[in-house]
Design a protein around this motif. Sequence first.
Motif, PDB file in Angstrom:
ATOM      1  N   PHE A 103       0.934  -1.093   0.048  1.00 41.89           N
ATOM      2  CA  PHE A 103       0.120   0.057   0.088  1.00 41.89           C
ATOM      3  C   PHE A 103       0.825   1.232   0.061  1.00 41.89           C
ATOM      4  CE2 PHE A 103      -2.322  -3.435   1.791  1.00 41.89           C
ATOM      5  CZ  PHE A 103      -3.811  -2.971   1.363  1.00 41.89           C
ATOM      6  N   ILE A 104       0.460   2.349  -0.720  1.00 40.43           N
ATOM      7  CA  ILE A 104       1.199   3.600  -0.901  1.00 40.43           C
ATOM      8  C   ILE A 104      -0.169   4.626  -0.350  1.00 40.43           C
ATOM      9  CG2 ILE A 104       2.158   5.474  -2.149  1.00 40.43           C
ATOM     10  CD1 ILE A 104       3.689   2.736  -2.053  1.00 40.43           C
ATOM     11  N   ALA A 105       0.282   5.119   0.767  1.00 43.34           N
ATOM     12  CA  ALA A 105      -0.639   5.990   1.416  1.00 43.34           C
ATOM     13  C   ALA A 105      -0.092   7.537   0.935  1.00 43.34           C
ATOM     14  CB  ALA A 105      -0.576   6.044   2.900  1.00 43.34           C
ATOM     15  N   CYS A 106      -1.170   8.418   0.480  1.00 38.77           N
ATOM     16  CA  CYS A 106      -0.859   9.692  -0.142  1.00 38.77           C
ATOM     17  C   CYS A 106      -1.577  10.717   0.856  1.00 38.77           C
ATOM     18  CB  CYS A 106      -1.226   9.668  -1.497  1.00 38.77           C
ATOM     19  SG  CYS A 106       0.001   8.812  -2.729  1.00 38.77           S
ATOM     20  N   ASP A 107      -0.856  11.722   1.204  1.00 40.80           N
ATOM     21  CA  ASP A 107      -1.654  12.697   2.051  1.00 40.80           C
ATOM     22  C   ASP A 107      -1.045  14.050   2.093  1.00 40.80           C
ATOM     23  OD1 ASP A 107      -3.886  13.506   3.888  1.00 40.80           O
ATOM     24  OD2 ASP A 107      -2.663  13.036   5.608  1.00 40.80           O
ATOM     25  N   SER A 128       2.554  13.940   0.309  1.00 35.68           N
ATOM     26  CA  SER A 128       3.528  12.957   0.608  1.00 35.68           C
ATOM     27  C   SER A 128       3.076  11.363   0.149  1.00 35.68           C
ATOM     28  CB  SER A 128       4.039  12.640   1.989  1.00 35.68           C
ATOM     29  OG  SER A 128       4.486  14.090   2.448  1.00 35.68           O
ATOM     30  N   ALA A 129       3.976  10.745  -0.439  1.00 34.88           N
ATOM     31  CA  ALA A 129       3.553   9.161  -0.657  1.00 34.88           C
ATOM     32  C   ALA A 129       4.408   8.381   0.349  1.00 34.88           C
ATOM     33  CB  ALA A 129       3.981   9.062  -2.222  1.00 34.88           C
ATOM     34  N   PHE A 130       3.800   7.532   0.785  1.00 35.31           N
ATOM     35  CA  PHE A 130       4.286   6.737   2.167  1.00 35.31           C
ATOM     36  C   PHE A 130       4.065   5.256   1.782  1.00 35.31           C
ATOM     37  CE2 PHE A 130       3.880   4.829   6.436  1.00 35.31           C
ATOM     38  CZ  PHE A 130       5.258   4.879   6.671  1.00 35.31           C
ATOM     39  N   ALA A 131       5.104   4.545   1.762  1.00 39.37           N
ATOM     40  CA  ALA A 131       4.903   2.929   1.583  1.00 39.37           C
ATOM     41  C   ALA A 131       4.671   2.390   2.980  1.00 39.37           C
ATOM     42  CB  ALA A 131       6.131   2.369   0.858  1.00 39.37           C
ATOM     43  N   SER A 132       3.454   2.013   3.198  1.00 41.57           N
ATOM     44  CA  SER A 132       3.075   1.445   4.417  1.00 41.57           C
ATOM     45  C   SER A 132       3.863   0.308   4.834  1.00 41.57           C
ATOM     46  CB  SER A 132       1.623   1.317   4.643  1.00 41.57           C
ATOM     47  OG  SER A 132       0.918   2.531   4.058  1.00 41.57           O
ATOM     48  N   ASP A 133       4.049  -0.631   4.025  1.00 36.98           N
ATOM     49  CA  ASP A 133       4.902  -1.927   4.618  1.00 36.98           C
ATOM     50  C   ASP A 133       6.244  -1.742   4.959  1.00 36.98           C
ATOM     51  OD1 ASP A 133       2.224  -3.350   4.083  1.00 36.98           O
ATOM     52  OD2 ASP A 133       2.498  -3.862   2.269  1.00 36.98           O
ATOM     53  N   HIS A 140       7.954  13.535  -1.844  1.00 36.08           N
ATOM     54  CA  HIS A 140       7.213  14.675  -1.455  1.00 36.08           C
ATOM     55  C   HIS A 140       6.904  15.754  -2.770  1.00 36.08           C
ATOM     56  CE1 HIS A 140       9.557  13.926   2.244  1.00 36.08           C
ATOM     57  NE2 HIS A 140       8.237  14.101   2.775  1.00 36.08           N
ATOM     58  N   GLU A 141       5.909  16.269  -2.763  1.00 38.12           N
ATOM     59  CA  GLU A 141       5.756  17.159  -3.895  1.00 38.12           C
ATOM     60  C   GLU A 141       4.817  18.466  -3.382  1.00 38.12           C
ATOM     61  OE1 GLU A 141       6.259  18.158  -7.759  1.00 38.12           O
ATOM     62  OE2 GLU A 141       6.634  16.100  -7.000  1.00 38.12           O
ATOM     63  N   GLU A 142       5.166  19.535  -3.699  1.00 36.15           N
ATOM     64  CA  GLU A 142       4.498  20.708  -3.297  1.00 36.15           C
ATOM     65  C   GLU A 142       3.365  20.994  -4.226  1.00 36.15           C
ATOM     66  OE1 GLU A 142       5.109  25.687  -2.551  1.00 36.15           O
ATOM     67  OE2 GLU A 142       7.069  24.265  -3.037  1.00 36.15           O
ATOM     68  N   ILE A 143       2.277  21.288  -3.475  1.00 36.31           N
ATOM     69  CA  ILE A 143       0.977  21.439  -4.080  1.00 36.31           C
ATOM     70  C   ILE A 143       0.837  22.966  -4.532  1.00 36.31           C
ATOM     71  CG2 ILE A 143      -1.500  21.463  -3.677  1.00 36.31           C
ATOM     72  CD1 ILE A 143      -1.058  19.244  -1.736  1.00 36.31           C
ATOM     73  N   ALA A 144       0.432  23.029  -5.637  1.00 36.68           N
ATOM     74  CA  ALA A 144       0.404  24.644  -6.255  1.00 36.68           C
ATOM     75  C   ALA A 144      -0.664  25.378  -5.687  1.00 36.68           C
ATOM     76  CB  ALA A 144       0.177  24.493  -7.841  1.00 36.68           C
ATOM     77  N   THR A 152      -1.694  17.095  -8.132  1.00 31.67           N
ATOM     78  CA  THR A 152      -0.529  16.844  -7.749  1.00 31.67           C
ATOM     79  C   THR A 152      -0.561  15.286  -7.274  1.00 31.67           C
ATOM     80  OG1 THR A 152      -0.445  19.257  -6.685  1.00 31.67           O
ATOM     81  CG2 THR A 152       1.038  17.379  -6.005  1.00 31.67           C
ATOM     82  N   ALA A 153      -1.335  14.867  -6.835  1.00 29.97           N
ATOM     83  CA  ALA A 153      -1.333  13.458  -6.484  1.00 29.97           C
ATOM     84  C   ALA A 153      -1.293  12.329  -7.825  1.00 29.97           C
ATOM     85  CB  ALA A 153      -2.430  12.761  -5.616  1.00 29.97           C
ATOM     86  N   GLN A 154      -2.118  12.880  -8.932  1.00 31.62           N
ATOM     87  CA  GLN A 154      -2.034  12.098 -10.120  1.00 31.62           C
ATOM     88  C   GLN A 154      -0.702  12.112 -10.840  1.00 31.62           C
ATOM     89  OE1 GLN A 154      -5.275  14.285 -11.950  1.00 31.62           O
ATOM     90  NE2 GLN A 154      -7.004  13.003 -11.250  1.00 31.62           N
ATOM     91  N   THR A 155       0.010  13.350 -10.986  1.00 32.62           N
ATOM     92  CA  THR A 155       1.166  13.766 -11.272  1.00 32.62           C
ATOM     93  C   THR A 155       2.176  12.713 -10.515  1.00 32.62           C
ATOM     94  OG1 THR A 155       0.759  15.773 -11.990  1.00 32.62           O
ATOM     95  CG2 THR A 155       3.085  15.325 -11.883  1.00 32.62           C
ATOM     96  N   LEU A 156       2.266  12.861  -9.357  1.00 35.88           N
ATOM     97  CA  LEU A 156       3.133  12.148  -8.545  1.00 35.88           C
ATOM     98  C   LEU A 156       2.967  10.621  -8.796  1.00 35.88           C
ATOM     99  CD1 LEU A 156       5.238  12.247  -6.207  1.00 35.88           C
ATOM    100  CD2 LEU A 156       3.266  12.208  -4.520  1.00 35.88           C
TER     101      LEU A 156
END
Length: 181
Positions: A103-107, A128-133, A140-144, A152-156
């Motif tokens: 799982f990749i948690a994005c928040d 941020s994208a976090f690999a839970s396991d 990390h990606e700055e949101i415009a 931003t999530a789709q691009t990431l």
Amino acid sequence: MLKSFLFKVKDHRRKQGRRYELGHILLFTILAILSGADSYRKVQKFIVAHYETLNDTFDLNWKRMPAHTSLREIIQATSGAELEQSFRQYSAGLTEKDERQQFIACDGKVMRGSFDHFQDQKAVQILSAFASDSQIILAHEEIATKTNEIPTAQTLMEELGLSGYIFTFDALHCQKNTANG
């Protein structure tokens, strides 16, 4: 391993007068932050306090300790994009795909202290994208400022190039157009 990736970040300073390698300054700053430092002065105090150990480990042989102003100039001159790319490569090397589903948690989060009333600067938001396991932050990606975290999530997701993972998002991403696209 982290040291090798930090030394790949390009040093944009002139060759003359470089007393301290960029990789060392970045690594020691990370260690200082992990130890609770939240200012350039505290990073400098960390380096001074632990210089003997750092010197033995990394064979520094510095003639003098860097001032907090030198640390600030070195760190601020470092390209954030290059540093992020270096961390992404490092994180990708740590996360190996195994047989079970990962799982990749994005928040998205607002960076504390980034809002400036006097300069009419809005707070900085980071996704941020976090690999839970494996418990590793992948990116990390700055949101415009004029948008939310959805584009931003789709691009990431595309930039990370991960397939076979389950991505989790908060309710903001459950909009009709987002779920269908």
